[in-house]
Each structure stands twice: as C-alpha cells, then as structure tokens.
Design a protein around this motif. Structure first.
Motif, PDB file in Angstrom:
ATOM      1  N   TYR A 141      15.750   7.957  39.752  1.00 28.11           N
ATOM      2  CA  TYR A 141      16.579   8.582  40.777  1.00 28.11           C
ATOM      3  C   TYR A 141      15.936   9.857  41.320  1.00 28.11           C
ATOM      4  O   TYR A 141      15.999  10.126  42.518  1.00 28.11           O
ATOM      5  N   GLY A 199      17.563  10.438  44.723  1.00 31.94           N
ATOM      6  CA  GLY A 199      18.924   9.968  44.518  1.00 31.94           C
ATOM      7  C   GLY A 199      19.786  10.988  43.794  1.00 31.94           C
ATOM      8  O   GLY A 199      19.303  11.995  43.286  1.00 31.94           O
ATOM      9  N   PHE A 259      21.699  11.021  40.752  1.00 35.57           N
ATOM     10  CA  PHE A 259      21.979  10.367  39.482  1.00 35.57           C
ATOM     11  C   PHE A 259      23.297  10.843  38.887  1.00 35.57           C
ATOM     12  O   PHE A 259      24.117  10.026  38.448  1.00 35.57           O
ATOM     13  N   ALA A 299      21.036  -0.666  40.159  1.00 37.16           N
ATOM     14  CA  ALA A 299      19.823  -0.186  40.829  1.00 37.16           C
ATOM     15  C   ALA A 299      18.796  -1.306  40.919  1.00 37.16           C
ATOM     16  O   ALA A 299      18.190  -1.521  41.980  1.00 37.16           O
TER      17      ALA A 299
END
Length: 116
Positions: free
Chosen positions: A7, A12, A14, A31
């Motif tokens: 991530y 991302g 997380f 994912a």
C-alpha cells in the motif's frame, strides 16, 4: 513485502482500509483480486473505440473499487477522470487518462510485487 508496504508503494491508505475491512487477510484477498478487475480495461476500450459512455462506466467503476480498497492515488485521478467523462463526451480527457494509466500501472506493479 508486507501488504502494508504494498500500500505504501502504490500510494494507498492502508490504515483506512484496515478500519473498513477489519483484517489484513481481507485486505490481502481483495487487493490481489484487483488484478482481475476489468474496470480499467473497460475504460481503455471505451476510449479506444470512441465509446464515451463505456469509458465513463469504466472510470466510475474503477473509482469505486479504488475507494473501497483504499487505493488512494488511483482513486483520486480516476475520480477526476470520471467527472471529466460524466457528460459522456470524449474531450479534454487525455491528461487525466494518462494520469490514471500511470497510477494504475503503479498499483498493479505493487500488487504483483507483493504477490511474487
């Protein structure tokens, strides 16, 4: 590589997705499933064929999937592209589409590295 490192590599969120899904095991499962998601391909096909409605649906779906999975960087650019295509017209979308392609590649690369 851990899923959290994956991530981080993709840009991302997380911690946010961990709060929503509740476990790293679910994050890992979803994912990796993203590798088989067809929304980016639908966006690409719509643009290449001149089908603005299909491109919009692909961008909109991609945006939603990314929001749910915490793929923040890809979510941001796909949300912008979705709004650009909302009128179902392919005009002045090229820069945003390029940004989506770059972020999509970044996400895919991170997930593949995690998986490998």
């Amino acid at each position: 590589m851990t899923i959290k490192e994956c991530y981080e590599k993709m840009g991302g969120d997380f911690d946010g997705v961990l709060k929503r899904l509740g476990s790293e095991a679910l994050i890992q499962r979803f994912a990796v499933k993203f590798l088989n998601d067809t929304s980016f391909q639908d966006l690409k096909d719509g643009i290449e064929s001149g089908d603005a409605a299909k491109a919009f649906r692909g961008a909109h779906t991609l945006k939603g999937v990314c929001l749910n999975l915490g793929f923040e960087s890809l979510y941001q650019v796909s949300a912008e592209l979705t709004e650009k295509l909302r009128d179902r017209e392919l005009k002045d979308y090229e820069d945003l589409y390029q940004a989506v392609k770059e972020q999509y590649a970044r996400v895919i690369e991170a997930i593949q590295e995690y998986e490998g």
